[in-house]
Write a protein that holds these residues in place. Sequence first.
Motif, PDB file in Angstrom:
ATOM      1  N   LYS A 242      68.714  81.806  47.254  1.00  0.00           N
ATOM      2  CA  LYS A 242      68.060  83.013  47.750  1.00  0.00           C
ATOM      3  C   LYS A 242      67.147  83.528  46.628  1.00  0.00           C
ATOM      4  O   LYS A 242      67.436  84.523  45.965  1.00  0.00           O
ATOM      5  CB  LYS A 242      69.096  84.052  48.152  1.00  0.00           C
ATOM      6  CG  LYS A 242      69.989  83.585  49.310  1.00  0.00           C
ATOM      7  CD  LYS A 242      71.054  84.613  49.655  1.00  0.00           C
ATOM      8  CE  LYS A 242      71.924  84.135  50.803  1.00  0.00           C
ATOM      9  NZ  LYS A 242      73.014  85.101  51.149  1.00  0.00           N
TER      10      LYS A 242
ATOM     11  N   ASN B 131      82.211  81.335  43.349  1.00  0.00           N
ATOM     12  CA  ASN B 131      81.058  82.237  43.448  1.00  0.00           C
ATOM     13  C   ASN B 131      81.258  83.297  44.529  1.00  0.00           C
ATOM     14  O   ASN B 131      80.792  84.430  44.389  1.00  0.00           O
ATOM     15  CB  ASN B 131      79.795  81.435  43.730  1.00  0.00           C
ATOM     16  CG  ASN B 131      79.285  80.714  42.498  1.00  0.00           C
ATOM     17  OD1 ASN B 131      80.049  80.479  41.557  1.00  0.00           O
ATOM     18  ND2 ASN B 131      78.023  80.365  42.492  1.00  0.00           N
ATOM     19  N   LYS B 132      81.947  82.938  45.603  1.00  0.00           N
ATOM     20  CA  LYS B 132      82.169  83.916  46.670  1.00  0.00           C
ATOM     21  C   LYS B 132      83.048  85.059  46.172  1.00  0.00           C
ATOM     22  O   LYS B 132      82.780  86.229  46.460  1.00  0.00           O
ATOM     23  CB  LYS B 132      82.814  83.234  47.868  1.00  0.00           C
ATOM     24  CG  LYS B 132      81.876  82.283  48.614  1.00  0.00           C
ATOM     25  CD  LYS B 132      82.562  81.691  49.841  1.00  0.00           C
ATOM     26  CE  LYS B 132      81.620  80.753  50.588  1.00  0.00           C
ATOM     27  NZ  LYS B 132      82.281  80.146  51.784  1.00  0.00           N
TER      28      LYS B 132
ATOM     29  N   GLN C  23      78.728  75.738  38.872  1.00  0.00           N
ATOM     30  CA  GLN C  23      77.721  76.626  39.429  1.00  0.00           C
ATOM     31  C   GLN C  23      77.390  77.750  38.467  1.00  0.00           C
ATOM     32  O   GLN C  23      76.264  78.220  38.426  1.00  0.00           O
ATOM     33  CB  GLN C  23      78.220  77.213  40.754  1.00  0.00           C
ATOM     34  CG  GLN C  23      78.390  76.152  41.840  1.00  0.00           C
ATOM     35  CD  GLN C  23      78.767  76.774  43.154  1.00  0.00           C
ATOM     36  OE1 GLN C  23      78.186  77.774  43.548  1.00  0.00           O
ATOM     37  NE2 GLN C  23      79.729  76.206  43.829  1.00  0.00           N
TER      38      GLN C  23
ATOM     39  N   LYS D 168      80.978  87.173  43.892  1.00  0.00           N
ATOM     40  CA  LYS D 168      79.996  87.961  44.648  1.00  0.00           C
ATOM     41  C   LYS D 168      80.650  89.194  45.261  1.00  0.00           C
ATOM     42  O   LYS D 168      80.094  90.300  45.227  1.00  0.00           O
ATOM     43  CB  LYS D 168      79.377  87.087  45.733  1.00  0.00           C
ATOM     44  CG  LYS D 168      78.236  87.743  46.494  1.00  0.00           C
ATOM     45  CD  LYS D 168      77.624  86.777  47.496  1.00  0.00           C
ATOM     46  CE  LYS D 168      76.443  87.405  48.217  1.00  0.00           C
ATOM     47  NZ  LYS D 168      75.846  86.463  49.217  1.00  0.00           N
TER      48      LYS D 168
ATOM     49  N   GLU E 262      72.584  80.439  45.330  1.00  0.00           N
ATOM     50  CA  GLU E 262      72.615  80.219  46.776  1.00  0.00           C
ATOM     51  C   GLU E 262      71.233  79.916  47.328  1.00  0.00           C
ATOM     52  O   GLU E 262      71.044  79.869  48.544  1.00  0.00           O
ATOM     53  CB  GLU E 262      73.191  81.467  47.469  1.00  0.00           C
ATOM     54  CG  GLU E 262      74.645  81.759  47.110  1.00  0.00           C
ATOM     55  CD  GLU E 262      75.134  83.067  47.698  1.00  0.00           C
ATOM     56  OE1 GLU E 262      74.301  83.883  48.158  1.00  0.00           O
ATOM     57  OE2 GLU E 262      76.361  83.293  47.709  1.00  0.00           O
TER      58      GLU E 262
END
Length: 744
Positions: free
Chosen positions: A489, A456-457, A212, A460, A487
Amino acid sequence: MAPRKNFRNQAKKEVKPAAVVNKNGVKAEATVAASGGGFSGTKIFTWFMVLALLGVWSSVAVVWFDLVDYDNVIERAKEFRFNFSEVLQGKLSAYDADGDGDFDVEDAKVLLGLKERPVSVLLREAKEESAVKEPDAVPPPDDDDVDGSQNTDVESEIQAAVPLPPISDDFIPDDSRDEATHPYEDENNAIDTKGELVEKAQPQQTVEESKQYNNQAGSLETKETVQLRYNAEVESVPEPEADVEPEVESVPEPEADVEPEVESVPEPEADVEPEVESVPEPEADVEPEVESVPELKENAEDQPKDKLQEKAKKKKPKLLNKFEKTIKMEIDAAEKLRKKGKMEEAVRAFETLVLQYPQSPRCRYGKALAEDGLAEKMLSNDMLQKAIGTYKEASELPNATPDLIKATLKKRAERQQFLGRMRGALATLEKLVQIFPEDVALKNDLGVAHLLIGDNKGAKRIYEEVLATAPSDGFAKVHYGFILKSENKIAESIPFLRDGLESGDPGTDDGRFYFHLGDALQRMGDDSAYKWYERGHLRGHFASVWQRSLYNVDGLKAQPWWTPKDTGYMDLVKTLERNWRIIRDEAQSVMDKTTGLFVPEEENLREKGEWGQFTLWQQGKKAGESCRSVPKTCGLLERYPEATGCKRGQIKFSVMQPGTHVWPHTGPTNCRLRMHLGLVIPKTGCKIRCTNDTRAWEEGKVLIFDDSFEHEVWQDADSYRLIFIVDVWHPELTQYQRQTLSPI
């Protein structure tokens, strides 16, 4: 009576020769008498000439037949510092190389390179040289390490982990002493990508858990691999002469004194971004008109050196504790060897100091730096692993200064990332953040470490914490925007990516952030995307506004569309076109959805619709199970290594259902060309655009394009479209490059 004769006198008179007169009228007897009864002057001169000629011809013979390697002896002699006054007085002790006080056979061995010099002598000479250069220099009470005043290399310090392709080697486990430091250390799914210290064939396998961050999400058609910091990038190195072993690009030597307390943040890109030459565009392809981009704030990389030096000098790291200031001269002497590149001698010198002062963090840190440098010189992952362990030892010793702890653990995390020990690096950085909770730069590093393991979480969460306390931090903004875009977004990601790039903060000038900002703007229908692509091109990240691949080899011919003749792969093209029906029939036989052989496209390239793929080769590796389903197709391709051996490409079937639109995107590299063989093509509604040239497929015909250029696909027909995709090496890549380029 006759007088009595004196027979003795008579005999003498008879023996006496008659005087001989030479040409000058001088008696020979006189000449002999003048010479004292020895050799004549003529004979002396003659012998002198004979001896002189013998010496001359002997010297000529020595030089002519190369009996003595004068260059080697002279070069060795230059390395020794001796007292010329003693030499003039005839004292051979000036040539004492082994420190025993005289000149003997052992000294001669050292002079000729047959024996190494003792560490004690090296340290003594280094001290003497320091004393000569800095007379009466007494370290002040608050003096720092020997290198403390050196300017920090901002460009190298702002980059810590670069997502580039992996290097093949067997996995090297982290130091056994690390295993209990963090639960991540014991997990089996740690990334096994390794830094390219030893030049070997690269692995063919992608790193799934980091895709990712490393993928150009929403832009790549292949899963990218991790390429770590200061990896010797094969793409940017000129091709060596045939049959000549390529010289491995040297790795930047770590500085003795590491970064100031608030350090620049690692940029996820190569150490020094290679300047990409502009690729000539075909005359037929007109690049989109791009308005001038507003001038961004000056990046750290662009600032004048004097400004960077001024910033670096604002606060020097204090690496010496109170006791170590008393042995600073000894540390300096060992450090001088390391700076001169004499890594073996530096390691021995620091090992001696560690034995003498086992509780000195600075001595052990110096040993780790020397081992690190020796690992680069030897191209040894084992030696680098040893340095990683020594960094840890130095950070855990009592009385280590805060600056030394920070410098040591940062170096350790950096080298762990280089060896592919991502989870070990994450644990090291978490420890750093616990010790220095107010250091925003360390938190940013920790966020990158989370991204590199695909968390990624976690990343973030870190960047949200940073932006809560430092809302203008550009590095955190571009990475937070990157995460939001991954994501999907899209709209929310744009302001963070844009503001982060406009900040000009260290670590933000990265091609991927220009790439993702432009891609997000394109998906929102905003034509200002091309302004950012142009900016990225001017910054050297893209070959052109159209050609935006990030993993490139400079100098390759660049054009969006190719003919079979252009590629030189005429035989492959003819084989595909001659056997297209066989290939089509096998593809249709595996298209039944119940078999699950066609998998949906997972790279977020579709705006809408359905797009499935069935892969036969990936990164030069054959998918055996898949090929058993289509044996004739795979059999046809076996004899074409330009396709099956293309480590930066794929061979696969692609089926696209009606109503599908694929966003404008580019491939990851300019090292391949992509062939599309039409198998089932509706009469209308299917088309592909590459740059500003739009074309359509035909059944049984091959289209060839360079997918590093922007391309877009529409499927507006009333039935499915089926094609066969075959990636091939760019024809201008040499055999050496094809063998050594890392997989994508």
